[in-house]
Structures are given as structure tokens and as C-alpha cells.
Design an enzyme around this catalytic site. Sequence first.
Site, PDB file in Angstrom:
ATOM      1  N   ASP A   1       0.568  -1.594   0.268  1.00 56.23           N
ATOM      2  CA  ASP A   1       0.386   0.166   0.203  1.00 56.23           C
ATOM      3  C   ASP A   1       0.731   1.434   0.080  1.00 56.23           C
ATOM      4  OD1 ASP A   1      -1.739  -1.412   0.281  1.00 56.23           O
ATOM      5  OD2 ASP A   1      -2.389  -1.597   1.925  1.00 56.23           O
TER       6      ASP A   1
ATOM      7  N   TYR B   1     -10.567  -7.524  -3.806  1.00 55.42           N
ATOM      8  CA  TYR B   1     -11.750  -5.577  -3.820  1.00 55.42           C
ATOM      9  C   TYR B   1     -12.728  -5.529  -4.596  1.00 55.42           C
ATOM     10  CZ  TYR B   1      -8.823  -3.422  -0.182  1.00 55.42           C
ATOM     11  OH  TYR B   1      -7.840  -2.667   1.149  1.00 55.42           O
TER      12      TYR B   1
ATOM     13  N   GLU C   1     -10.372  -7.167  -7.765  1.00 51.78           N
ATOM     14  CA  GLU C   1      -8.799  -8.267  -7.687  1.00 51.78           C
ATOM     15  C   GLU C   1      -9.037  -9.412  -7.698  1.00 51.78           C
ATOM     16  OE1 GLU C   1      -7.157  -4.642  -5.333  1.00 51.78           O
ATOM     17  OE2 GLU C   1      -7.649  -6.623  -4.838  1.00 51.78           O
TER      18      GLU C   1
END
Length: 387
Positions: A78, A344, A366
Site C-alpha cells: 500500500d 476488492y 481483483e
Amino acid sequence: METGSWTSAGFLLLSALLSGCLCAYSPAQLDPLVFEEQLLWVSGAQGQVNTYRIPLITFTPQGSLLAIAEGRKSSSGDIGAKFIAVRRSTDKGNTWSPTAFIVDDGSFTDGLNLGSVVVDEEAGSVILIYSICFHLYHCKPASTMMVESWDDGLSWSRPKNLSVQLGVKAFAPGPGFGIQKRLDPAKGRLVVCGHGTIEGDGVFCILSDDHGETWRNGAALKSIPYNQPKKSQDFNPDECQPVELMDGSIMINVRNQNNYHCHCRIVVRSLDGGLTLPVEELFFDTALIDPAVAAGALQKDGVLYFTNPSSDQKRVNLTLRWSLTNGKTWENKAVQIWPGPSGYSCLTSLNGDSVEDQKYIFVIYEKGHKDIIETISFVKIHLYGGR
């Protein structure tokens, strides 16, 4: 959750009238079918991108589809430098443009994080809200950023920092889409919801009543304990997806980060156009089991659709569910989109008056065989079994 005195049939009729849809199908005919699927992005250190993550999808006022994702430059993590990648379809998802990078954060140690896309149908623009320095990793302060397209996603404005208007509190929009209110209260308002810092978490919404020119802070549903480290089963609402119901209220479907009360979704509703999120309007939807992940939700023609990895432990088994009662109950039937690793997801549809646009919704998610970060896939769902 109460929705006033409206019946399910009443909502469906009002939905049809408001959308201008001379609907050729009824909810009783719903039989969703995975009609077509194609990979939009493949991770694996191709070019300048190591990993594609955080997929968004939206319609445009001109009737195109935009697929948006983070292009993470050096790793799958991230934190780190990223692009915002966009692909565009003008033929209802049959073909897609090559990838364009519309934002490049350079070599930031704590780069951009997607993000929420909101369509201003009144003004004719598409607005993308994202954050930079969200994790405060070797940088400060966090900032909320905005870019906008007036030409159907072909070109985008220079990034605008909204922190002067909103303050410098870390805010991670979405991921998913924001809404433009189609009904009172606050018809025309842009509402984008997201979550706060890891410790100061919760659901937070930002609002614009002038087509994105200025923004202000709106509703907040804070974690408990707030601004303190969390433990398992603490109340910790996180990534979220708002939808407008047919009574004008905003339902927000929320990631239950620390599994407070259940391994399922938190749902909360705003009755005042995103100004407040009363605790009386909060419940835990035990029918929507969830491994703590960003999920997709969409209201179309009076039906509420939902996608997530339907598992209480792992990010596997991406599943489409639907409700004819605004999420109070869910139909027993569900559609498995992908049994394997899936993360997601985001939903959209085209809202034209044609029968063709009534038939389909679109999912981006995803997808992998061993890990969710392998690809980002686009799925066209025929709502009526291919009929």
C-alpha cells in the site's frame, strides 16, 4: 433497517419513473449470468508497474465506461509510489482503450491511494478523489486530492489539493464510487465517503453542493476506541461504498475491519444527505459474510446488488448477491463470479433509457489463481439470464 412506509413494489415503480425506464423486465425475472469476462490489467513488473490494485469502475455522462486502478510502481504494498491508470470503453465494455496514466506521484515514499470516482451528471464531468501520504510514512501531512475530466475521461485536470477546504486529517476515499443525489434531501449534492487513519478510523463523508468546486466535511461514524490502537473485535468501520435508496436516504455498506459482532458487513444510513450517520440507522448484515475487504454495491432500478469475496476467513469466492428490499433481506440465489482468490470489487451500470442498458451491470475486481493481486478483471453481468 427501516425505509419508511414504502413497499418493495412501490420502490420499484418509483425507480422506473425516476430513471425514465420503460422497463422490459421485472425483478421477478432476475437471473444474473456472467455474460462476458476479460482481463484489463495483469501484474508482474510489466513496464513501470509492479502490481495493479484497487479497481474502480464508473459510467460517464456520455455513456462510456471508465476502469481505474492503482499502478503500484515498485511493489504490491500500500505504501510507495504509484500511477493512476485508466482504460476507457465506448461500446459497453466490449473493447477497451490502451492504459493511460492520468496521475503520476513520482517517487513518493508514501504515494497516492485510490480513491472514489463520482459522476456529476448535472455538470457533465467525472471527478476522481484520492489521497496522498495517507500512511504518514516519511511524509506529512496527508492530503485529499481531486482530478476532473470534462471530455468523457480522455483528459484530466491538474491535481487539486482539497486539504485547504477539508483540513489535513488523513482521509482515504472509497474505494469505489461517490454519488450525486438524485432525490431530496440535498438533490444534486456530491457525496464521497471513505475512512480515516488506521487508528483514527471510521466512516467519513465529504460533500459538495457546487459541482466539486468546494468541499466540506460531512457525516462521521468513528471507531471505538478512537485514535487509539485497535484489538480484535473492536468497532472499526473502514472502507465503504454509499448508494442512494429510492427514499432519498444514503445507505453505506462498510468493511468491518476488526470483526466487531460478526465476520460480516456493517451497514449504516444517512437520512439528511450525508450530514450525519445516526447510530439508530446502523446494523450488522449477518447475511453478508465477509473477510474484511472493500466490497461493491449498486442500486439499479429498485434492486440492490452487492459483490464481495463471500467467505468469513479468506479473500476467495467472489459472489454477486441482490436484494429486492433495499438490503433488509437478500435473495437465496447468488452468482459465483470466481471461486478462487478475489479481493476488492466495484460495480456500475449504464443508466440510459434503452432496454440494452437495463439488462447489464458491470463488475471490476481483483482476481488470481494463487493471490488476489495477479490481475484485475472486468465482468459483464446479464441480469436476465441472457434473455
